[in-house]
Structures are given as C-alpha cells and as structure tokens.
Enzyme design. Structure first.
Site, PDB file in Angstrom:
ATOM      1  N   GLU A  83      33.496 -12.605 -23.667  1.00 58.15           N
ATOM      2  CA  GLU A  83      34.701 -12.016 -24.579  1.00 58.15           C
ATOM      3  C   GLU A  83      35.712 -11.554 -23.792  1.00 58.15           C
ATOM      4  O   GLU A  83      37.051 -11.285 -24.174  1.00 58.15           O
ATOM      5  CB  GLU A  83      34.343 -11.338 -25.656  1.00 58.15           C
ATOM      6  CG  GLU A  83      33.155 -11.630 -26.466  1.00 58.15           C
ATOM      7  CD  GLU A  83      33.983 -12.716 -27.529  1.00 58.15           C
ATOM      8  OE1 GLU A  83      34.972 -13.051 -27.590  1.00 58.15           O
ATOM      9  OE2 GLU A  83      33.113 -13.560 -28.118  1.00 58.15           O
ATOM     10  N   GLY A  84      35.285 -11.033 -22.552  1.00 53.35           N
ATOM     11  CA  GLY A  84      36.446 -10.340 -21.633  1.00 53.35           C
ATOM     12  C   GLY A  84      35.912 -10.402 -20.194  1.00 53.35           C
ATOM     13  O   GLY A  84      34.846 -10.563 -19.754  1.00 53.35           O
TER      14      GLY A  84
END
Length: 506
Positions: free
Chosen positions: A143-144
């Site tokens: 996600e990041g």
C-alpha cells in the site's frame, strides 16, 4: 480476498453476515483463488511477522507463539485443506495499508522470503500459524513505500518453489493507475502469475469504463505482453463486491458482467475478475457467483484475436477525440485531438481498446480523421477546451480527489487521483489537461474541496484488523476494505485490510 470481514466494518450490527470461516466460501465452484489477508507486519516481536485476520484470528484475541506477535491460527488448517481439496488455490496476502511492511535491502527481503516459505509454504518451522496446511503461494498487496527488495523477495520464493513437489503462485494487486507507485518497478523485475489490478477508488476505475482517457486496461495488457518478465501473466479486473466495499467504482452485476465479457473478448491477457471481499460479495446476493456465471458464458479459455476493423493509422494526419484507428496490433481510440503515433503509455493521446489481428482498413471519407495542415500553428498542442463554469481556481492548499476539476493558467484540469500541492502540468503528473477555457467563467477564489482522506487511524481494537486509510474505524471484530475511500498522491497506494477474492474465468 478473505480475512478482513469488510462487511462487518460497514454493517456493525448485522453480525449474521459478518465474515464466516474460510471453508464456508469453498462450497461451490464460483471462486478459484482465495488470498488470505493479511500478514500486515513483516518484522514484529521476535523478528517474526505478525498477521491479522480480523474476527477470525488476530494477535489480540488469539494465542501467539511464545516471544512473538504471530497468532496461532492452526484451527484454520482444516479449512485451508478443505478448500484445496475442492480445487481452490489458497494464497497468503502480504501488506495492506497502514501495515509495517517494506525492506531496506535485497538481502533483507531474501531472508524474509525464507521466513515466509518456512512459516506458510513448503518449508518447515516450529511456528507455523496454519499448522500442517501448506498454502499455494503469496500475494503482494503493498500500500505504500518504495519497491526496494520486493523483486528479490519474489525471486527467492521462486527459487524455493523450483524444487518443490507442487506449483506455487505469485500475484500482486496494484492500483489501476499505471505505473503503480509502489509495485511498478517490481512488476517489471520479477515474474508474476496474476496481477489483480484495482479498477476502483481511482479515476481509471470501472465507473469511467466508457471514457477512453480514463479506462486503461489496454495499458496493462500492453505491459503483460511486452514488459512483464512472464509473458503469460494474466490481468484481472479488480472490483468492489458491493457499494460499501470501496469508495468508488462499484458497478451493478449486469454492468460488471458486460465489462468483463468485453475485456475477455478484447485482450489476450485477461484472466478474470477479482472481488473485494468475500463477506461483501455473499451479502450482496452472491455477487461473486453472478460474475462467475457471466465469465463462463463469455467463454472459458483461449483467445481469438478480433480483426483490426478500424482504419489504419496515418502518420501526418490529425484525429478528433473518439476517432478509432488500427496500429501495432491494437485498435485505438483518441482520448481527444491526436496527431501522434499511438503508444501504450499513460501520457499518450490514444487508448488501446482492443487487441486485434491485421493491418486495418484503408481510410475513407466516412472516418473521423481529418488531414492536418502543413502549418505547425494550425495543429493545437493541447486538447480542445470547454466551459469551466463552476470549477474553482487551483490552490496549493486544497486537497483534490481523483476526478475533481480546477482551473490553472487558463486551462481546465482534472485530477487523476488524490493530489495536494502538485501544480497542474507539473512533473508529478497528477492532472489531466482538458484544454483552454475562459478564466472569467471559473471561480475567482478556490472553494473548499471535501477531503475524503483521514489521518492514519490508531491501533485497531481487540478482535479487529487495523482500519484502512479513508475509512472510519471499524467495530471490534471487523475491518473495512482496503479499497474503500482511498486517496492517492502518486506515492501512496490504495486502501487496506480486507478479504478480497478472486473469480477466474478458468
């Protein structure tokens, strides 16, 4: 996907439809692959990972292995084995927004791959969370952060699997925005079997399927066939399984069925549909079964290239928005005024709408192509403009969600994803230029734009997974889908925890 009780996060009092045990979702042939989500921390207490499966198994409500934060979920072993006996592929999803994931080096990633192999796959360990059950592979739901180490992780898993007695699968779940901020470089450097592209919570989502400048399955098909280390990789349409499973992109069963059938017949890399998540799909009238039936009706295996029925692209000619041409094995549609050669690039003036065979027909007077003048000044350098009434002047202090518009330097711009402080037309590439417009028709002052992004939530309550970005904290024992109400700034990805599920066209 399964594991995050996404329905429970949005329907806190309807406990009857909360996530069921894994075997509950393996009773028929609707589902082919089930990623279990999530291993949400890579290096936790005792240097081992941690895992949170919401109301099913988590480090707070369940016993952990001594000296670790890894929950003992061995009660799931029989469920996993039951699903595998029904021909399901059961994998382990790593990541989720807000999780403690990422690597500092390739060597650290390779060591972590050894750990995952021993804890969940074909290796051996005294701390196997699923006991004797051997999962069928891993999924990267990152996600990041940067892509550092992930290719080395995948390659190390491949090394272990090469001498195994059964096949292991590796998948990834990037955003539809290409290239993905966290996994873009990884997808180009390691071999994946399937890629579950999330066509929601973004401008390129299913809600804009009929807009050539937004829908980009063709770019992902081009990647699969020309850039992927595995030329046989399959691209899945990732979709919300209900209107409460994501912040945007949900489509009715009939609409998603039509889109999936069209992609099935248009692109050879199409593999099926991924749904987020199991609990949402079952509560939504068996949405999963409806999509599977539509895929079967569209034809299960094999691909026949349609003819290149559009006129062949003519270099030196100009085309109005919506024009279609054949070039390089694709039928292309102009996003707006176009005179450049079609290319599978997010910055191209063209969108690939179908793979095709043949050279294309000769241009005729019935086509929408128009000859360009020899004078450079007669060819506009930007798309035609329109009214910008109601659009506020762009402001660096305002956070814009994907699809919102603003006026800057006399042009109307549309945000591709979440953006704040990145100037339209700047190097960040956050904005699509919709062409010039009259500044007087725009608001003189930037208006307040609702910001759907929330601060990272505090630790989840007992019995639940951490809450996703862009969602309120879920009730205990549940978790919101990681694909709901997410913002994107080109550096952070998607949303969070939740059992997502994959429906294949096999």
């Amino acid at each position: 996907y399964w594991g995050q009780n996404s329905y429970g996060a949005t329907h806190g009092t309807d406990t009857a439809n909360f996530q069921k045990t894994l075997s509950y979702y393996c009773q028929d042939n609707a589902i082919d692959v089930i990623p279990i989500a999530f291993v949400n921390t890579f290096f936790s207490t005792g240097a081992l990972p941690s895992m949170n499966l919401a109301n099913t198994c988590n480090p707070t409500d369940n016993a952990t292995f001594p000296g670790t934060a890894l929950p003992n979920c061995q009660s799931l072993a029989s469920d996993i084995q039951f699903c595998q006996s029904k021909g399901k592929i059961v994998t382990l999803s790593l990541g989720g927004a807000g999780g403690g994931v990422g690597f500092t080096s390739d060597s650290q990633a390779q060591t972590f791959a050894d750990t995952i192999w021993n804890l969940f796959l074909g290796g051996s360990s005294s701390t196997r969370p699923f006991g004797s059950a051997v999962l069928d592979g891993v999924d990267l739901d990152i996600e990041g952060g940067s892509g550092t180490g992930y290719a080395a992780f995948v390659n190390q898993i491949r090394t272990h699997a090469s001498g195994a007695s059964k096949r292991y699968y590796i998948s990834a779940a990037p955003q539809c925005v290409y290239p993905d901020a966290s996994l873009g470089s990884v997808l180009n450097a390691a071999s994946f079997d399937t890629v579950y592209v999330q066509f929601y919570n973004n401008q390129c989502g299913l809600q804009n399927f009929n807009t050539a400048s937004d829908w980009d399955f063709g770019i992902w098909d081009g990647w699969a066939r020309t850039l992927s280390p595995n030329p046989n990789v399959k691209i899945y349409i990732g979709a919300p399984a209900s209107s409460t499973a994501a912040g945007g992109g949900y489509q009715s069963l009939s609409t998603l069925s039509s889109i999936a059938a069209q992609m099935r017949k248009s692109f050879p890399s199409f593999g099926g549909v991924m749904l987020w998540d199991a609990s949402q799909a079952y509560a939504n009238g068996r949405y999963d079964l409806g999509i599977k039936n539509a895929l079967v009706a569209a034809g299960g295996t094999g691909f026949s290239y349609p003819a290149c029925s559009a006129p062949a692209f003519q270099s030196g000619s100009s085309y109005s928005g919506g024009s279609q041409v054949s070039f390089g094995g694709y039928i292309w549609q102009a996003k707006w005024y176009a005179d450049a050669q079609p290319a599978n690039d997010p910055n191209s003036d063209w969108s690939a709408i179908s793979a095709c065979a043949g050279a294309g027909s000769s241009p005729t007077s019935s086509t929408s192509k128009t000859s360009s003048s020899s004078s450079p000044s007669s060819s506009p350098s930007s798309p035609p403009g329109g009214s910008c009434a109601g659009a506020a002047a762009w402001s660096s202090s305002v956070a814009y969600n994907g699809g919102q518009q603003a006026v800057y330097s006399g042009h109307l711009w549309t945000a591709k994803w979440w953006s704040q402080g990145d100037t339209p037309g700047g190097s960040a590439g956050d904005w699509t230029d919709d062409g010039p417009c009259t500044a007087a028709s725009a608001s003189e002052k930037a208006k307040s734009v609702p910001n759907m992004i929330f601060p990272d939530p505090p630790a989840a309550p007992a019995g639940s997974a951490a809450a996703p970005k862009g969602a309120n904290l879920p009730p205990a024992g549940s978790s919101q889908s990681g694909h709901a109400s997410d913002g994107r700034d080109g550096k952070t990805k998607r949303s969070l925890w939740s059992g997502r599920r994959v429906v294949s066209d096999k």
